[in-house]
Enzyme design. Sequence first.
Site, mmCIF file in Angstrom:
data_model
loop_
_atom_site.group_PDB
_atom_site.id
_atom_site.type_symbol
_atom_site.label_atom_id
_atom_site.label_comp_id
_atom_site.label_asym_id
_atom_site.label_seq_id
_atom_site.Cartn_x
_atom_site.Cartn_y
_atom_site.Cartn_z
ATOM 1 N N ASP A 161 0.867 -1.175 0.000
ATOM 2 C CA ASP A 161 0.000 0.000 0.000
ATOM 3 C C ASP A 161 0.902 1.222 0.000
ATOM 4 O O ASP A 161 1.537 1.556 1.005
ATOM 5 C CB ASP A 161 -0.904 0.002 1.234
ATOM 6 N N TYR A 212 -6.568 15.520 -9.241
ATOM 7 C CA TYR A 212 -5.598 14.690 -9.970
ATOM 8 C C TYR A 212 -4.677 15.571 -10.811
ATOM 9 O O TYR A 212 -3.454 15.400 -10.795
ATOM 10 C CB TYR A 212 -6.362 13.707 -10.847
#
Length: 259
Positions: A51, A138
């Site tokens: 992760d 983003y």
Amino acid sequence: MSGRTVVVTGGTRGVGAGIARAFAAAGAEVLTCARRPPEVPVPGAEFRPLDLRDPAAVREFFGGLGRIDVLVNNAGGTPYRRLAEADAERHARVVELNLLAPLAASLAAHDGLSRARGSVIMIGSVSGGRPSPGSAAYGAAKAGVENLARSMAVEWAPDVRVNTLVVGMVRTERSHLHYGDEDGLAAVARTVPLGRLADPADVGAAAVFLASDAAAYISGASLLVHGGGERPAFLDAATADRPAADRTTADRPTVDRET
């Protein structure tokens, strides 16, 4: 790339898998990492779960590597989400994955890369250089990644080179989620000067080049992999350069056009 070890974050599908395949084909030992294993194994690449939003796990992962020559910070992405339709915490998660995770991975890999006199390749986006409605967080994160790479290139020279691939639209197994069915994909492809969306292999080839000895004097650079960019919308709306026969009376200019 024979004898070199390459880590591709998020290298289990789409662009990341294309990058991993390209390095494997060039003879590198390739290691991919992501939260979930690939649905289809990437030939020539080993997978390990990670992760990337867990800094402690990232440090442990890179600390356990015997060697690293190239780090490709590919992991990232975002759902379509307009700014006012979500709270700041949700947008922050996008920034965390697309900007802070590459920073954490690069820091964790720094010592190994320095010993190998290796390189970092950031996967940026054309979204970082233009308005990105529906994916504003983003786009902001990708703008940050490109700037971060330039600063890293200065601070970590001469031991580590750092560059960015600024990627445009890519056809992957998930393209339909962004562009629609085959008709939609074809329509989108027509907006690209080269007439098609990129293939993951196109991005992979560019990544291998930036990591190779042929690019030994390239650092702090942004390489555009976008098929020529995007045709400005105003060109299709403007009437000044149309043949006279195609214009209505209202279309015809009454003053000289500025240059």
